[in-house]
Design a protein around this motif. Structure first.
Motif, short mmCIF file in Angstrom:
data_model
loop_
_atom_site.label_atom_id
_atom_site.label_comp_id
_atom_site.label_asym_id
_atom_site.label_seq_id
_atom_site.Cartn_x
_atom_site.Cartn_y
_atom_site.Cartn_z
N PRO A 195 38.13 -9.35 45.39
CA PRO A 195 38.28 -10.27 46.53
C PRO A 195 38.18 -9.53 47.86
O PRO A 195 38.74 -8.44 48.04
CB PRO A 195 39.68 -10.85 46.33
N VAL A 196 37.44 -10.14 48.78
CA VAL A 196 37.24 -9.57 50.11
C VAL A 196 37.48 -10.67 51.14
O VAL A 196 36.85 -11.73 51.09
CB VAL A 196 35.81 -9.02 50.27
N LYS A 197 38.39 -10.42 52.06
CA LYS A 197 38.63 -11.38 53.14
C LYS A 197 37.55 -11.21 54.20
O LYS A 197 37.33 -10.11 54.71
CB LYS A 197 40.01 -11.18 53.75
N ARG A 198 36.87 -12.30 54.51
CA ARG A 198 35.80 -12.24 55.50
C ARG A 198 36.38 -12.17 56.91
O ARG A 198 37.08 -13.09 57.36
CB ARG A 198 34.88 -13.46 55.38
N GLU A 199 36.08 -11.09 57.58
CA GLU A 199 36.49 -10.92 58.97
C GLU A 199 35.39 -10.18 59.70
O GLU A 199 34.61 -9.43 59.09
CB GLU A 199 37.80 -10.13 59.06
N LEU A 200 35.30 -10.37 60.99
CA LEU A 200 34.33 -9.65 61.80
C LEU A 200 34.92 -8.31 62.22
O LEU A 200 36.02 -8.26 62.79
CB LEU A 200 33.94 -10.47 63.03
N TRP A 201 34.20 -7.25 61.96
CA TRP A 201 34.69 -5.90 62.26
C TRP A 201 33.77 -5.22 63.25
O TRP A 201 32.55 -5.44 63.25
CB TRP A 201 34.73 -5.05 60.97
N SER A 202 34.35 -4.41 64.09
CA SER A 202 33.58 -3.53 64.98
C SER A 202 34.11 -2.12 64.79
O SER A 202 35.19 -1.90 64.24
CB SER A 202 33.72 -3.97 66.44
N SER A 203 33.35 -1.15 65.23
CA SER A 203 33.78 0.24 65.10
C SER A 203 34.18 0.80 66.46
O SER A 203 33.68 0.35 67.50
CB SER A 203 32.67 1.10 64.49
N HIS A 204 35.09 1.75 66.43
CA HIS A 204 35.54 2.41 67.65
C HIS A 204 35.68 3.89 67.35
O HIS A 204 36.30 4.28 66.35
CB HIS A 204 36.88 1.84 68.13
N ILE A 205 35.09 4.73 68.17
CA ILE A 205 35.08 6.18 67.94
C ILE A 205 35.75 6.87 69.11
O ILE A 205 35.41 6.60 70.28
CB ILE A 205 33.65 6.70 67.75
N GLU A 206 36.70 7.75 68.82
CA GLU A 206 37.40 8.48 69.87
C GLU A 206 37.97 9.78 69.30
O GLU A 206 38.17 9.90 68.09
CB GLU A 206 38.54 7.63 70.44
N PRO A 207 38.24 10.77 70.15
CA PRO A 207 38.88 12.01 69.67
C PRO A 207 40.36 11.77 69.39
O PRO A 207 40.98 10.85 69.94
CB PRO A 207 38.69 12.98 70.85
N MET A 208 40.93 12.59 68.53
CA MET A 208 42.35 12.49 68.24
C MET A 208 43.18 12.91 69.44
O MET A 208 42.80 13.81 70.20
CB MET A 208 42.73 13.40 67.06
N THR A 209 44.33 12.27 69.58
CA THR A 209 45.32 12.73 70.56
C THR A 209 46.04 13.94 69.97
O THR A 209 45.99 14.18 68.75
CB THR A 209 46.34 11.62 70.85
N PRO A 210 46.75 14.71 70.78
CA PRO A 210 47.53 15.84 70.23
C PRO A 210 48.51 15.39 69.15
O PRO A 210 48.69 16.09 68.14
CB PRO A 210 48.24 16.40 71.46
N ASP A 211 49.12 14.23 69.32
CA ASP A 211 50.07 13.75 68.32
C ASP A 211 49.36 13.39 67.02
O ASP A 211 49.87 13.68 65.92
CB ASP A 211 50.81 12.53 68.86
N GLN A 212 48.20 12.80 67.10
CA GLN A 212 47.44 12.46 65.89
C GLN A 212 46.96 13.72 65.18
O GLN A 212 46.96 13.79 63.95
CB GLN A 212 46.26 11.56 66.26
N ALA A 213 46.58 14.74 65.95
CA ALA A 213 46.16 16.01 65.34
C ALA A 213 47.34 16.66 64.63
O ALA A 213 47.19 17.25 63.56
CB ALA A 213 45.58 16.93 66.41
N ARG A 214 48.53 16.57 65.23
CA ARG A 214 49.73 17.14 64.60
C ARG A 214 50.03 16.41 63.29
O ARG A 214 50.36 17.04 62.27
CB ARG A 214 50.92 17.04 65.55
N LYS A 215 49.91 15.08 63.30
CA LYS A 215 50.16 14.31 62.08
C LYS A 215 49.15 14.67 60.99
O LYS A 215 49.50 14.75 59.81
CB LYS A 215 50.11 12.82 62.38
N LEU A 216 47.90 14.88 61.38
CA LEU A 216 46.89 15.30 60.41
C LEU A 216 47.27 16.63 59.79
O LEU A 216 47.21 16.81 58.57
CB LEU A 216 45.52 15.40 61.09
N SER A 217 47.70 17.59 60.62
CA SER A 217 48.10 18.89 60.11
C SER A 217 49.29 18.79 59.18
O SER A 217 49.32 19.40 58.10
CB SER A 217 48.43 19.82 61.29
#
Length: 239
Positions: A195-217
């Protein structure tokens, strides 16, 4: 009522066929024997230690057990590239109704694609169930996930089964194992429907913030040092 408990895929068949048709099953009930018997750990000569196998990988498991399987309706015998079956189907009130487990597409219908081969048809697994999903939900019909052991490859398609609940959806497939001789058993999953819920999707591309990079690490370190991190902390309930 909890929405997850209210979501339902409805399979319907002609009453004359109810007694002879193998029923669609939740994919969790159709895990292949090789997956059930494989070990959870294996020794890696490269790493010189035991490593977890894909049987302990939650994303692999979740993919294989999600949705439903549509089963092959009769034993299919294959001898030197020729298909045969024995199946008695009662008469129905529906005109132009085929009782055979498979049919064929002309090869020209896939010409220009990787599915095309000279002098070869594309088989079609016939389905005998109409399928209805709740409003806003489609079904992705695809080859049973991670089932490279099967001698065929089902061609994927997305069907709006909430709007198209009154006809049969069949499953084209390329029979890729030319050396296969034997019987493909009744009940073999020929398509996985997700099952797949039909929704309209768009993409967004951006660099990680310092906090997001820390969470990745931090997450990468935890995954490397412990087992079951994804399963305990990030895996959503799916059934």
């Amino acid at each position: 009522m909890d929405q997850a408990k209210d979501m339902k895929v409805t399979f319907r068949c002609l009453p004359e066929l109810e007694a002879i048709l193998p029923r669609p099953i939740p994919a969790v009930q159709g895990l292949p024997p090789w997956f059930k018997t494989m070990a959870q750990k294996a020794f890696s000569e490269t790493a010189d230690t035991e490593v977890m196998t894909i049987k302990k990988c939650p994303p692999v498991v979740d993919a294989m057990v999600y949705g439903f399987f549509i089963p092959l309706v009769a034993d299919l015998r294959v001898e030197n590239g020729e298909f045969s079956w024995e199946r008695e189907v009662p008469a129905t009130a529906v005109s132009k109704f085929s009782g055979s487990p498979i049919d064929f597409h002309d090869g020209a219908q896939v010409e220009g694609s990787p599915f095309f081969e000279d002098d070869r048809f594309v088989i079609k697994f016939n389905n005998f169930w109409t399928i209805e999903t709740p409003p806003g939900y489609s079904l992705l019909f695809t080859h049973p996930l991670n089932r490279v052991d099967l001698p065929f490859t089902t061609i994927s398609g997305l069907v709006d089964t909430d709007l198209f609940p009154d006809n049969l959806v069949n499953f084209p497939a390329r029979w890729h194992d030319e050396s296969f001789n034997g019987v493909l058993p009744k009940g073999t999953p020929v398509a996985q429907c997700i099952p797949v819920k039909r929704e309209l999707w768009s993409s967004h591309i951006e660099p990680m913030t310092p906090d997001q990079a820390r969470k990745l690490s931090d997450t990468t370190t935890a995954l490397a040092q412990q087992t079951g991190v994804y399963r305990r902390n990030f895996r959503a309930q799916k059934r």
